[in-house]
Write a protein that holds these residues in place. Structure first.
Motif, PDB file in Angstrom:
ATOM      1  N   ARG A 124      -1.419  28.523  53.003  1.00 40.78           N
ATOM      2  CA  ARG A 124      -1.787  27.074  51.978  1.00 40.78           C
ATOM      3  C   ARG A 124      -3.273  28.802  51.356  1.00 40.78           C
ATOM      4  O   ARG A 124      -3.164  28.071  50.378  1.00 40.78           O
ATOM      5  CB  ARG A 124      -2.777  26.493  53.167  1.00 40.78           C
ATOM      6  CG  ARG A 124      -3.595  25.292  52.552  1.00 40.78           C
ATOM      7  CD  ARG A 124      -3.996  24.751  53.486  1.00 40.78           C
ATOM      8  NE  ARG A 124      -5.099  25.535  54.371  1.00 40.78           N
ATOM      9  CZ  ARG A 124      -5.269  25.166  55.086  1.00 40.78           C
ATOM     10  NH1 ARG A 124      -5.130  23.613  55.894  1.00 40.78           N
ATOM     11  NH2 ARG A 124      -6.388  26.286  56.044  1.00 40.78           N
ATOM     12  N   ALA A 125      -3.418  29.646  52.025  1.00 42.68           N
ATOM     13  CA  ALA A 125      -3.750  30.204  50.287  1.00 42.68           C
ATOM     14  C   ALA A 125      -3.574  30.844  49.328  1.00 42.68           C
ATOM     15  O   ALA A 125      -3.919  30.817  48.441  1.00 42.68           O
ATOM     16  CB  ALA A 125      -5.051  31.077  51.736  1.00 42.68           C
ATOM     17  N   LEU A 126      -2.783  30.792  50.107  1.00 41.62           N
ATOM     18  CA  LEU A 126      -1.679  31.595  48.696  1.00 41.62           C
ATOM     19  C   LEU A 126      -0.993  30.448  47.465  1.00 41.62           C
ATOM     20  O   LEU A 126      -0.291  30.839  46.533  1.00 41.62           O
ATOM     21  CB  LEU A 126      -0.409  32.847  48.726  1.00 41.62           C
ATOM     22  CG  LEU A 126      -1.393  33.533  49.749  1.00 41.62           C
ATOM     23  CD1 LEU A 126       0.074  35.024  49.848  1.00 41.62           C
ATOM     24  CD2 LEU A 126      -1.579  34.391  48.839  1.00 41.62           C
ATOM     25  N   GLY A 127      -1.152  29.015  48.367  1.00 42.18           N
ATOM     26  CA  GLY A 127      -0.658  28.118  47.106  1.00 42.18           C
ATOM     27  C   GLY A 127       0.813  27.933  47.236  1.00 42.18           C
ATOM     28  O   GLY A 127       1.779  27.652  46.692  1.00 42.18           O
ATOM     29  N   LEU A 128       1.459  28.586  48.537  1.00 40.40           N
ATOM     30  CA  LEU A 128       3.039  28.479  49.209  1.00 40.40           C
ATOM     31  C   LEU A 128       3.331  27.618  49.249  1.00 40.40           C
ATOM     32  O   LEU A 128       2.529  26.358  50.359  1.00 40.40           O
ATOM     33  CB  LEU A 128       3.309  29.551  49.985  1.00 40.40           C
ATOM     34  CG  LEU A 128       2.626  30.902  49.030  1.00 40.40           C
ATOM     35  CD1 LEU A 128       3.510  31.932  50.358  1.00 40.40           C
ATOM     36  CD2 LEU A 128       3.701  31.616  48.243  1.00 40.40           C
ATOM     37  N   SER A 129       4.959  26.357  49.428  1.00 42.69           N
ATOM     38  CA  SER A 129       5.256  25.457  49.885  1.00 42.69           C
ATOM     39  C   SER A 129       5.600  25.822  51.533  1.00 42.69           C
ATOM     40  O   SER A 129       6.627  26.588  51.472  1.00 42.69           O
ATOM     41  CB  SER A 129       6.127  25.176  48.769  1.00 42.69           C
ATOM     42  OG  SER A 129       7.342  24.011  49.492  1.00 42.69           O
ATOM     43  N   ALA A 130       4.730  25.538  52.187  1.00 44.02           N
ATOM     44  CA  ALA A 130       5.229  26.104  53.342  1.00 44.02           C
ATOM     45  C   ALA A 130       6.557  25.422  54.217  1.00 44.02           C
ATOM     46  O   ALA A 130       7.571  24.826  54.656  1.00 44.02           O
ATOM     47  CB  ALA A 130       4.642  25.356  54.437  1.00 44.02           C
ATOM     48  N   ALA A 131       6.293  23.367  53.644  1.00 44.63           N
ATOM     49  CA  ALA A 131       8.025  22.826  54.522  1.00 44.63           C
ATOM     50  C   ALA A 131       9.091  23.458  53.470  1.00 44.63           C
ATOM     51  O   ALA A 131      10.607  23.887  54.102  1.00 44.63           O
ATOM     52  CB  ALA A 131       7.859  22.473  53.582  1.00 44.63           C
ATOM     53  N   ALA A 132       8.800  23.483  52.073  1.00 43.88           N
ATOM     54  CA  ALA A 132      10.151  25.126  51.638  1.00 43.88           C
ATOM     55  C   ALA A 132      10.093  26.120  52.551  1.00 43.88           C
ATOM     56  O   ALA A 132      12.007  26.079  52.747  1.00 43.88           O
ATOM     57  CB  ALA A 132       9.784  24.766  49.740  1.00 43.88           C
ATOM     58  N   ILE A 133       9.531  26.910  52.982  1.00 43.06           N
ATOM     59  CA  ILE A 133       9.696  27.549  53.398  1.00 43.06           C
ATOM     60  C   ILE A 133      10.785  27.545  54.680  1.00 43.06           C
ATOM     61  O   ILE A 133      11.638  28.398  55.397  1.00 43.06           O
ATOM     62  CB  ILE A 133       8.554  28.883  53.717  1.00 43.06           C
ATOM     63  CG1 ILE A 133       7.977  29.482  52.117  1.00 43.06           C
ATOM     64  CG2 ILE A 133       8.864  30.435  54.084  1.00 43.06           C
ATOM     65  CD1 ILE A 133       6.800  30.117  52.477  1.00 43.06           C
ATOM     66  N   GLU A 134      10.042  26.320  55.534  1.00 39.51           N
ATOM     67  CA  GLU A 134      10.134  26.331  56.659  1.00 39.51           C
ATOM     68  C   GLU A 134      11.937  25.788  56.816  1.00 39.51           C
ATOM     69  O   GLU A 134      12.768  26.404  57.480  1.00 39.51           O
ATOM     70  CB  GLU A 134       9.602  25.275  57.251  1.00 39.51           C
ATOM     71  CG  GLU A 134       8.292  26.224  58.084  1.00 39.51           C
ATOM     72  CD  GLU A 134       6.876  24.893  58.260  1.00 39.51           C
ATOM     73  OE1 GLU A 134       6.185  25.115  58.610  1.00 39.51           O
ATOM     74  OE2 GLU A 134       7.565  23.707  58.120  1.00 39.51           O
TER      75      GLU A 134
END
Length: 317
Positions: A124-134
């Motif tokens: 979240r801190a890096l602005g990444l998409s957790a859902a897409a990575i998962e």
């Protein structure tokens, strides 16, 4: 036969049956069990010692504390627990107390993070998409997994996601606060019977050789002083033909992240990962990418039968 008789004798007592039923659902400290069962620490410590000596429970030290849970090979303990009536009033009361305790522990751990200002949710801190990575990671994993290991598990999110398809999901992390949140997550979502965590160093895993079918390192390697050594240890505990998956930042030109987030490496490229993986006996598979402001790559590899050794780090910046 002697071992079976010893275990049956150790289990044949009401308090010890209650302890087995609780520890089959997750790992607990002695103080937790005292709170749940309403009994004194000396009394419960004696019962726990007998269960550990019989091999029905294992004691896992963690800092000044120790957690008690069912060991992986505790088949008889699981059979005994499976025969206990779910509607027993005493066992039901114990379960309610355990749920309440897990909620309290989760609040305590969350408050610790807020008080210290710890930025523990790096995705979240890096602005990444957790859902897409998962999604990308789960797509790489087989539909059925015997034993799964998450190195640097943090709050245990990946273990929770993998639990429906894994017989055992195990995570290690260096942070006791993270592990407290992970255990609370498992209890809250009903997966504590197959998910477990332990405090450990990723360079010295307290785990036997070739014990896991799948090993993952998600957003961990860029913190490593020696990525090659971390991968060598991951490969050591992976079974032949097992799957190793590294999820991390693609090589980037943002040096400020190294200082702001204490990263050791500014992402990785395919050549570096392929070299390290090959050197520790893993055959690289085609990598995948999750696009974004900071692209994330997934580097899967299959464990071969070669000798595992840590090569010298070759990535410089």
């Amino acid at each position: 036969m002697d071992r079976v008789l010893s275990q049956l004798r150790a289990a044949a007592e009401p308090t010890r049956l209650r302890l087995l039923a609780l520890c089959a659902r997750g790992a607990f400290r002695v103080s937790d069990l005292c709170d749940i069962l309403g009994q004194s620490q000396p009394r419960l410590s004696r019962h726990l010692r007998l269960l550990v000596e019989a091999g029905l429970l294992e004691r896992v030290p963690e800092g000044a504390n120790a957690y008690f849970g069912l060991p992986p090979d505790a088949d008889l303990a699981r059979m005994i627990v499976a025969r206990l009536p779910e509607d027993d009033p005493q066992l039901a009361a114990d379960r309610r107390q355990a749920v309440r305790l897990a909620a309290d522990r989760a609040r305590e751990a969350s408050e610790t993070f807020r008080r210290l200002g710890a930025d523990w949710d790096e995705v979240r801190a890096l602005g990444l998409s957790a859902a897409a990575i998962e999604r990308a990671l789960l797509d790489l994993l087989p539909p059925r997994i015997g034993a799964f290991l998450d190195i640097g598990t943090g709050t245990g999110r990946l273990l929770e996601l993998v639990a429906p398809r894994a017989e055992r999901a195990f995570g290690i992390d260096a942070s006791r606060e993270m592990l407290a949140l992970a255990r609370a997550r498992f209890a809250e979502h009903g997966v504590a019977d197959r998910c477990a965590v332990r405090q450990a160093d990723m360079y010295r895993l307290p785990l036997p050789d070739q014990a896991f079918d799948v090993v993952a390192l998600q957003m961990v390697l860029h913190y490593a002083e020696d990525p090659a050594a971390a991968l060598a240890e991951a490969a050591r505990v992976l079974r032949p033909d097992g799957l190793l998956v590294v999820v991390d930042l693609e090589a980037h030109g943002h040096p400020e992240l190294l200082e702001r987030h204490a990263h050791r490496w500014p992402g990785f490229d395919d050549a570096a990962l392929a070299g390290w993986l090959g050197a520790v006996g893993c055959a690289p598979l085609p990598p995948r990418v999750v696009e974004g402001a900071l692209p994330v790559r997934l580097w899967p590899a299959r464990r071969t039968l070669g000798r595992v050794s840590a090569p010298a780090a070759v990535l410089t910046f």
